[in-house]
Design a protein around this motif. Structure first.
Motif, PDB file in Angstrom:
ATOM      1  N   PHE A 213     -40.054 129.508 -18.274  1.00 35.07           N
ATOM      2  CA  PHE A 213     -40.687 130.728 -18.776  1.00 35.07           C
ATOM      3  C   PHE A 213     -39.662 131.841 -18.966  1.00 35.07           C
ATOM      4  CE2 PHE A 213     -41.098 130.741 -14.150  1.00 35.07           C
ATOM      5  CZ  PHE A 213     -40.635 132.003 -13.793  1.00 35.07           C
ATOM      6  N   LEU A 214     -38.647 131.916 -18.097  1.00 34.56           N
ATOM      7  CA  LEU A 214     -37.594 132.907 -18.264  1.00 34.56           C
ATOM      8  C   LEU A 214     -36.720 132.554 -19.459  1.00 34.56           C
ATOM      9  CD1 LEU A 214     -35.923 135.343 -17.493  1.00 34.56           C
ATOM     10  CD2 LEU A 214     -34.832 133.979 -15.694  1.00 34.56           C
ATOM     11  N   MET A 215     -36.395 131.282 -19.618  1.00 31.16           N
ATOM     12  CA  MET A 215     -35.609 130.856 -20.770  1.00 31.16           C
ATOM     13  C   MET A 215     -36.341 131.168 -22.070  1.00 31.16           C
ATOM     14  SD  MET A 215     -32.850 129.502 -21.972  1.00 31.16           S
ATOM     15  CE  MET A 215     -32.032 128.528 -20.697  1.00 31.16           C
ATOM     16  N   ASP A 216     -37.653 130.877 -22.124  1.00 31.82           N
ATOM     17  CA  ASP A 216     -38.425 131.167 -23.341  1.00 31.82           C
ATOM     18  C   ASP A 216     -38.406 132.653 -23.661  1.00 31.82           C
ATOM     19  OD1 ASP A 216     -39.071 128.506 -23.664  1.00 31.82           O
ATOM     20  OD2 ASP A 216     -41.003 128.667 -22.638  1.00 31.82           O
TER      21      ASP A 216
ATOM     22  N   TYR B 207     -40.358 133.497  -7.815  1.00 34.53           N
ATOM     23  CA  TYR B 207     -40.558 134.941  -7.757  1.00 34.53           C
ATOM     24  C   TYR B 207     -39.403 135.738  -8.371  1.00 34.53           C
ATOM     25  CZ  TYR B 207     -44.757 134.478  -4.872  1.00 34.53           C
ATOM     26  OH  TYR B 207     -46.010 134.189  -4.420  1.00 34.53           O
ATOM     27  N   PRO B 208     -38.137 135.433  -8.054  1.00 30.11           N
ATOM     28  CA  PRO B 208     -37.054 136.201  -8.690  1.00 30.11           C
ATOM     29  C   PRO B 208     -37.087 136.086 -10.214  1.00 30.11           C
ATOM     30  CG  PRO B 208     -36.222 134.991  -6.798  1.00 30.11           C
ATOM     31  CD  PRO B 208     -37.616 134.485  -7.039  1.00 30.11           C
ATOM     32  N   ALA B 209     -37.342 134.889 -10.722  1.00 27.53           N
ATOM     33  CA  ALA B 209     -37.402 134.698 -12.176  1.00 27.53           C
ATOM     34  C   ALA B 209     -38.604 135.423 -12.776  1.00 27.53           C
ATOM     35  CB  ALA B 209     -37.462 133.211 -12.512  1.00 27.53           C
ATOM     36  N   LEU B 210     -39.710 135.494 -12.037  1.00 22.59           N
ATOM     37  CA  LEU B 210     -40.877 136.222 -12.533  1.00 22.59           C
ATOM     38  C   LEU B 210     -40.585 137.715 -12.662  1.00 22.59           C
ATOM     39  CD1 LEU B 210     -43.863 134.560 -10.604  1.00 22.59           C
ATOM     40  CD2 LEU B 210     -43.508 134.592 -13.078  1.00 22.59           C
ATOM     41  N   LEU B 211     -39.836 138.247 -11.715  1.00 21.44           N
ATOM     42  CA  LEU B 211     -39.502 139.665 -11.766  1.00 21.44           C
ATOM     43  C   LEU B 211     -38.648 139.996 -12.988  1.00 21.44           C
ATOM     44  CD1 LEU B 211     -38.748 140.558  -8.037  1.00 21.44           C
ATOM     45  CD2 LEU B 211     -40.555 141.497  -9.468  1.00 21.44           C
TER      46      LEU B 211
ATOM     47  N   TYR C 216     -45.098 132.263 -19.301  1.00 23.81           N
ATOM     48  CA  TYR C 216     -45.090 133.287 -18.247  1.00 23.81           C
ATOM     49  C   TYR C 216     -46.470 133.391 -17.599  1.00 23.81           C
ATOM     50  CZ  TYR C 216     -44.863 137.915 -16.071  1.00 23.81           C
ATOM     51  OH  TYR C 216     -44.922 138.951 -15.183  1.00 23.81           O
ATOM     52  N   ARG C 217     -47.509 133.363 -18.416  1.00 18.46           N
ATOM     53  CA  ARG C 217     -48.876 133.441 -17.878  1.00 18.46           C
ATOM     54  C   ARG C 217     -49.144 132.282 -16.922  1.00 18.46           C
ATOM     55  NH1 ARG C 217     -53.465 131.010 -18.778  1.00 18.46           N
ATOM     56  NH2 ARG C 217     -52.586 129.827 -20.515  1.00 18.46           N
ATOM     57  N   LYS C 218     -48.718 131.083 -17.289  1.00 18.09           N
ATOM     58  CA  LYS C 218     -48.929 129.916 -16.429  1.00 18.09           C
ATOM     59  C   LYS C 218     -48.130 130.042 -15.134  1.00 18.09           C
ATOM     60  CE  LYS C 218     -49.955 126.681 -20.189  1.00 18.09           C
ATOM     61  NZ  LYS C 218     -49.510 125.446 -20.904  1.00 18.09           N
TER      62      LYS C 218
ATOM     63  N   ARG D 277     -44.593 131.383 -27.174  1.00 22.83           N
ATOM     64  CA  ARG D 277     -44.362 130.435 -26.083  1.00 22.83           C
ATOM     65  C   ARG D 277     -43.913 131.165 -24.822  1.00 22.83           C
ATOM     66  NH1 ARG D 277     -40.320 125.488 -27.099  1.00 22.83           N
ATOM     67  NH2 ARG D 277     -38.749 127.110 -26.716  1.00 22.83           N
ATOM     68  N   ALA D 278     -43.160 132.244 -24.972  1.00 23.99           N
ATOM     69  CA  ALA D 278     -42.711 133.009 -23.807  1.00 23.99           C
ATOM     70  C   ALA D 278     -43.893 133.597 -23.052  1.00 23.99           C
ATOM     71  CB  ALA D 278     -41.752 134.117 -24.251  1.00 23.99           C
TER      72      ALA D 278
END
Length: 475
Positions: free
Chosen positions: A164-167, A215-219, A203-205, A198-199
């Motif tokens: 999700f971060l890559m997208d 969590y760090p990638a979500l932030l 991210y929603r998923k 797609r991003a």
């Protein structure tokens, strides 16, 4: 007869050996040409062993080794690859390989490596992020927040481990490329739209899954989404009052931190600590910089007015707005940019609700914030045009009754440079910024601008696209 034939051969061999001994040097032995050698070896016309990241000759000479073409093995990777590997070893090797795309002292217009599960377009976008797009979330060498290495290295490492971060990074880079009009990169608007969709979906998923490991990638993704979502202010996708949703998105970063439950000490010990830094605000000093007409707008609210319960929230928002005026007096500093982009994260929930309810006083405060996004003292291209789009929307909605309070925001749209805009906001036609202004390091600025100019100057042919099984149009 055989003995007679052998005698001349023996004599000839002896003569050749004697002649070779008299020569002062030995001729070069034939060898395979190095067609993918480095620039230094080609200049000296010596064979290059094509070692990566630096060949043996450059290593011995302590020279910067630069290659002009990608290694041959990268071109043999099939275009249809399996899904990206999730194990740490693959992510680490891919991240290390991406680092080799930025050779010291050279601008490489195409990436040299494509890990399993990623397409050529993905690697071009990721390379562009590490070259240019990352800087739109940087404040340069600010003492409290020097995050260039975090953005270019740590973020990319997490991106290879979290799709999700890559997208989000790929979508942001595609949006940046089209914003600059870099057609040579081969990223049409339709592909940008698909990367962006797609991003948001991945991210929603990830938010629904709420895996602590992510969590760090979500932030960091939530921060990047604030830039990615600004497409709603431009072009065919623009819609009035998108600023209200954008406010909520910025405020959501603090909400995510609250849901995660990170203690501040633990968060700031991570590589993302500096990236999430927000400058403190001197509320008393900021209050003295609030425009008087806005103070009167709040002071005139009497008991019985529907806005009376919100007076405290309105005044708090004006104090935050005053911090922008206060910082502007110091010039066009990186700290001013940081205060502008983090402004909504400080607003109270009642104020945001009032704005979403289209209450006039809340909208007036938002309108007075928007001129600060017009300063061209930073490289946050994703804030461009927001004020031009939303200030007229707010003025048209509120009508003539509120025209007097909106004169300054409307006048800011007629300014074309930082100095004129600053003098208008400060109400001082003779204002000049202080001479001691922290500038972005020259090397970082030069590298980014040179890379963009190089891409613009390329005469690359138009890229044809085919529909892929994943639904993305990939070259």
């Amino acid at each position: 007869m055989a003995e007679k034939d052998e005698e001349p051969a023996t004599v000839t061999a002896a003569a050749a050996a004697a002649a070779a001994a008299e020569k002062p040097y030995h001729p070069k032995r034939p060898h395979r040409k190095s067609r993918a050698g480095c620039r230094n070896c080609k200049t000296r016309k010596v064979k290059c062993d094509e070692g990566r990241p630096a060949c043996r000759m450059c290593t011995l000479r302590h020279e910067t080794c630069m290659y002009m073409v990608p290694p041959k093995r990268a071109s043999r990777v099939p275009s249809s690859s399996p899904a990206p590997s999730r194990d740490g070893e693959s992510a680490a090797s891919a991240s290390h390989a991406l680092g080799q795309l930025r050779c010291a002292g050279a601008v490489i217009s195409q990436p040299q490596f494509r890990p399993s599960g990623y397409y050529d377009t993905d690697m071009r976008l990721l390379w562009f992020y590490t070259t240019a797009t990352y800087s739109s979330f940087s404040t340069g060498s600010l003492k409290e927040r020097n995050v260039d290495v975090v953005l270019k290295v740590n973020v990319v490492q997490h991106a290879f481990a979290n799709r999700f971060l890559m997208d989000t990074i790929l979508g942001l880079s595609a949006m940046h490329i089209n914003h600059l009009g870099l057609k040579n990169m081969g990223v049409p608007r339709s592909l940008e739209l698909q990367y962006r969709a797609r991003a948001f979906e991945t991210y929603r998923k990830a938010v629904e899954a709420a895996d602590p490991a992510t969590y760090p990638a979500l932030l960091i993704t939530s921060l990047f989404l604030c830039g990615l979502s600004t497409h709603v202010f431009r072009g065919e996708e623009a819609r009035p009052f998108a600023i209200l949703d954008w406010m909520t998105l910025w405020k959501g970063i603090g909400t995510i931190i609250g849901l995660i439950g990170f203690p501040d000490e633990q968060l700031y010990r991570t590589s993302f600590g500096a990236l999430l830094f927000r400058p403190s605000i001197d509320l008393d000093a900021s209050a003295r910089c609030i425009p008087s007409q806005l103070l009167f707008m709040i002071a005139s609210v009497k008991d019985g007015d529907p806005d009376f319960p919100l007076v405290k929230s309105y005044y708090g928002a004006l104090q935050l707005l005053g911090s922008l005026y206060l910082e502007l007096r110091n010039g066009f500093t990186p700290l001013l940019f940081l205060r502008v982009v983090t402004f909504f994260t400080f607003l109270s929930h009642p104020l945001i609700r009032a704005a979403r309810e289209m209450r006039p006083r809340a909208l007036v405060i938002v309108a007075h914030y928007l001129p600060f996004t017009r300063f061209k003292a930073n490289h946050s291209w994703w804030v461009e045009d927001i004020a031009e789009y939303e200030i007229p929307n707010i003025c048209n909605f509120l009508g003539p009754e509120w025209k007097t309070l909106l004169q300054l925001p409307m006048a800011s749209l007629q300014t074309e440079d930082n100095m004129t805009l600053a003098r208008l906001l400060l109400g001082d036609p003779s204002w000049h910024p202080p001479s001691t202004i922290e500038e972005e390091p020259f090397t970082s600025l030069y590298e980014r601008e040179l890379s963009i100019r190089t891409i613009k100057s390329e005469n690359a042919p138009e890229v044809e696209y085919q529909e892929d099984v994943l639904g993305l149009k990939l070259c």
